[in-house]
Design a protein around this motif. Sequence first.
Motif, PDB file in Angstrom:
ATOM      1  N   SER A  14      -9.054   2.563  -1.486  1.00 28.18           N
ATOM      2  CA  SER A  14      -9.743   2.696  -2.447  1.00 28.18           C
ATOM      3  C   SER A  14      -9.400   1.877  -3.875  1.00 28.18           C
ATOM      4  N   GLU A  15     -10.181   1.419  -4.493  1.00 31.39           N
ATOM      5  CA  GLU A  15      -9.767   1.042  -5.758  1.00 31.39           C
ATOM      6  C   GLU A  15      -9.108   2.186  -6.423  1.00 31.39           C
ATOM      7  N   GLY A  16      -7.763   1.735  -7.218  1.00 27.16           N
ATOM      8  CA  GLY A  16      -6.913   2.750  -7.947  1.00 27.16           C
ATOM      9  C   GLY A  16      -5.818   3.235  -6.703  1.00 27.16           C
ATOM     10  N   ALA A  17      -6.009   3.129  -5.678  1.00 25.25           N
ATOM     11  CA  ALA A  17      -4.928   3.776  -4.831  1.00 25.25           C
ATOM     12  C   ALA A  17      -3.989   2.906  -4.390  1.00 25.25           C
ATOM     13  N   LEU A  18      -2.757   3.574  -3.925  1.00 30.19           N
ATOM     14  CA  LEU A  18      -1.439   2.792  -3.692  1.00 30.19           C
ATOM     15  C   LEU A  18      -1.828   1.783  -2.305  1.00 30.19           C
ATOM     16  N   VAL A  19      -1.353   0.617  -2.541  1.00 26.41           N
ATOM     17  CA  VAL A  19      -1.330  -0.340  -1.558  1.00 26.41           C
ATOM     18  C   VAL A  19       0.032  -0.444  -0.880  1.00 26.41           C
ATOM     19  N   LEU A  20      -0.046  -0.248   0.604  1.00 28.25           N
ATOM     20  CA  LEU A  20       1.261  -0.413   1.214  1.00 28.25           C
ATOM     21  C   LEU A  20       1.042  -1.222   2.196  1.00 28.25           C
ATOM     22  N   LEU A  21       1.601  -2.460   2.440  1.00 28.99           N
ATOM     23  CA  LEU A  21       1.568  -3.407   3.534  1.00 28.99           C
ATOM     24  C   LEU A  21       2.982  -3.351   4.341  1.00 28.99           C
ATOM     25  N   ARG A  22       3.145  -3.196   5.428  1.00 25.71           N
ATOM     26  CA  ARG A  22       4.381  -3.194   6.036  1.00 25.71           C
ATOM     27  C   ARG A  22       4.716  -4.426   6.797  1.00 25.71           C
ATOM     28  N   CYS A  23       6.135  -4.892   6.579  1.00 23.34           N
ATOM     29  CA  CYS A  23       6.623  -5.946   7.149  1.00 23.34           C
ATOM     30  C   CYS A  23       8.285  -5.345   7.805  1.00 23.34           C
ATOM     31  N   LYS A  69      17.978  -2.817   4.365  1.00 25.88           N
ATOM     32  CA  LYS A  69      18.670  -3.540   5.625  1.00 25.88           C
ATOM     33  C   LYS A  69      18.620  -2.565   6.699  1.00 25.88           C
ATOM     34  N   SER A  70      18.870  -1.300   6.264  1.00 29.49           N
ATOM     35  CA  SER A  70      19.040  -0.056   7.378  1.00 29.49           C
ATOM     36  C   SER A  70      17.572  -0.197   8.202  1.00 29.49           C
ATOM     37  N   GLU A  71      16.571  -0.372   7.709  1.00 27.78           N
ATOM     38  CA  GLU A  71      15.421  -0.392   8.574  1.00 27.78           C
ATOM     39  C   GLU A  71      14.802  -1.587   8.650  1.00 27.78           C
ATOM     40  N   THR A  72      15.463  -2.640   8.271  1.00 24.82           N
ATOM     41  CA  THR A  72      15.115  -4.014   8.598  1.00 24.82           C
ATOM     42  C   THR A  72      13.509  -4.069   8.197  1.00 24.82           C
ATOM     43  N   SER A  73      13.458  -3.849   6.890  1.00 21.85           N
ATOM     44  CA  SER A  73      11.949  -3.974   6.506  1.00 21.85           C
ATOM     45  C   SER A  73      11.909  -4.576   5.140  1.00 21.85           C
ATOM     46  N   PHE A  74      10.580  -4.956   4.747  1.00 18.20           N
ATOM     47  CA  PHE A  74      10.501  -5.498   3.603  1.00 18.20           C
ATOM     48  C   PHE A  74       8.908  -5.077   3.279  1.00 18.20           C
ATOM     49  N   HIS A  75       8.626  -4.044   2.952  1.00 23.84           N
ATOM     50  CA  HIS A  75       7.126  -3.720   2.689  1.00 23.84           C
ATOM     51  C   HIS A  75       6.881  -4.078   1.479  1.00 23.84           C
ATOM     52  N   LEU A  76       5.578  -4.274   1.174  1.00 31.02           N
ATOM     53  CA  LEU A  76       4.764  -4.658  -0.192  1.00 31.02           C
ATOM     54  C   LEU A  76       4.205  -3.589  -0.621  1.00 31.02           C
ATOM     55  N   THR A  77       4.077  -3.336  -2.030  1.00 28.99           N
ATOM     56  CA  THR A  77       3.335  -2.140  -2.343  1.00 28.99           C
ATOM     57  C   THR A  77       2.800  -2.687  -3.729  1.00 28.99           C
ATOM     58  N   LYS A  78       1.699  -1.774  -4.152  1.00 30.08           N
ATOM     59  CA  LYS A  78       1.231  -2.132  -5.624  1.00 30.08           C
ATOM     60  C   LYS A  78       0.774  -0.624  -5.678  1.00 30.08           C
ATOM     61  N   PRO A  79       0.952  -0.101  -7.007  1.00 30.04           N
ATOM     62  CA  PRO A  79       0.764   1.132  -7.509  1.00 30.04           C
ATOM     63  C   PRO A  79      -0.744   1.730  -7.605  1.00 30.04           C
ATOM     64  N   SER A  80      -1.550   0.682  -7.825  1.00 32.04           N
ATOM     65  CA  SER A  80      -3.051   0.902  -8.064  1.00 32.04           C
ATOM     66  C   SER A  80      -3.843  -0.389  -7.709  1.00 32.04           C
ATOM     67  N   ALA A  81      -4.416  -0.125  -6.552  1.00 33.61           N
ATOM     68  CA  ALA A  81      -5.354  -1.489  -6.256  1.00 33.61           C
ATOM     69  C   ALA A  81      -6.605  -1.978  -7.089  1.00 33.61           C
ATOM     70  N   HIS A  82      -6.656  -3.214  -7.332  1.00 33.94           N
ATOM     71  CA  HIS A  82      -7.628  -3.651  -7.797  1.00 33.94           C
ATOM     72  C   HIS A  82      -8.706  -4.544  -6.786  1.00 33.94           C
ATOM     73  N   MET A  83     -10.117  -4.517  -6.944  1.00 31.33           N
ATOM     74  CA  MET A  83     -10.910  -5.064  -6.162  1.00 31.33           C
ATOM     75  C   MET A  83     -10.421  -6.407  -5.985  1.00 31.33           C
ATOM     76  N   SER A  84      -9.693  -7.238  -6.942  1.00 34.41           N
ATOM     77  CA  SER A  84      -9.421  -8.629  -6.960  1.00 34.41           C
ATOM     78  C   SER A  84      -8.324  -8.963  -5.756  1.00 34.41           C
ATOM     79  N   ASP A  85      -7.685  -7.483  -5.461  1.00 26.69           N
ATOM     80  CA  ASP A  85      -6.314  -7.897  -4.356  1.00 26.69           C
ATOM     81  C   ASP A  85      -7.003  -7.930  -2.985  1.00 26.69           C
ATOM     82  N   ALA A  86      -8.210  -7.888  -2.834  1.00 28.13           N
ATOM     83  CA  ALA A  86      -8.694  -8.086  -1.505  1.00 28.13           C
ATOM     84  C   ALA A  86      -8.334  -9.544  -0.961  1.00 28.13           C
ATOM     85  N   ALA A  87      -7.694  -9.406  -0.047  1.00 31.73           N
ATOM     86  CA  ALA A  87      -7.253 -10.874   0.668  1.00 31.73           C
ATOM     87  C   ALA A  87      -6.339 -10.724   1.995  1.00 31.73           C
ATOM     88  N   GLU A  88      -6.014 -11.723   2.347  1.00 27.57           N
ATOM     89  CA  GLU A  88      -5.004 -11.629   3.371  1.00 27.57           C
ATOM     90  C   GLU A  88      -3.523 -11.700   3.026  1.00 27.57           C
TER      91      GLU A  88
END
Lengths: 110, 113
Positions: A14-23, A69-88
């Motif tokens: 939802s707009e304003g919610a945390l964004v977490l994309l995992r890698c 490094k311990s989790e071999t992760s590089f997750h992407l976050t944004k504290p507050s989603a905006h409509m303009s963040d819709a993308a791939e």
Amino acid sequence: AQSVTQLGSHVSVSEGALVLLRCNYSSSVPPYLFWYVQYPNQGLQLLLKYTSAATLVKGINGFEAEFKKSETSFHLTKPSAHMSDAAEYFCAVSDRFMRFGAGTRLTVKP
Amino acid sequence: DVKVTQSSRYLVKRTGEKVFLECVQDMDHENMFWYRQDPGLGLRLIYFSYDVKMKEKGDIPEGYSVSREKKERFSLILESASTNQTSMYLCASSSDSFDQPQHFGDGTRLSIL
């Protein structure tokens, strides 16, 4: 060969919610890691990159990613989603070639 | 800003035709790349060039060839187009260092009928 795996082909927030994309990455040596964003009918734009200077990397448009490094992760976050963040969003790892994940499509609900 | 320009945004061709996709970059980058993007598969590397007249196969070179006669220009050639080559094609360039990002064009959406 190095590779990345993106968990979740679609993420909806939802707009304003945390964004977490995992890698998660696979690499035998310290990797160079990148996040790119692709808006409809456009090429990929660089959001941020990790090159071992700092584990928390800040990018454009309020995004950041943390190298763990311990989790071999590089997750992407944004504290507050905006409509303009819709993308791939694509995670990538670089050695001789750049290897991209399959992508995560982010939907932002009003 | 780096500018990578692909000659066509949309292209429709017929099976068996020879198809040329052109890409030009304005930052004097050594490396240039052609990718194919399909839903659920991410970007797959077709060919890579690290210098004028130098090229290397990527992960899916079959049915494609490339040409780099000048540093700023990298062409992708479909020798005899087939319907399974219908896709989005992305060109990218980068400087000669693994920690540098790639810069992308806007893509060419190619349909083979």
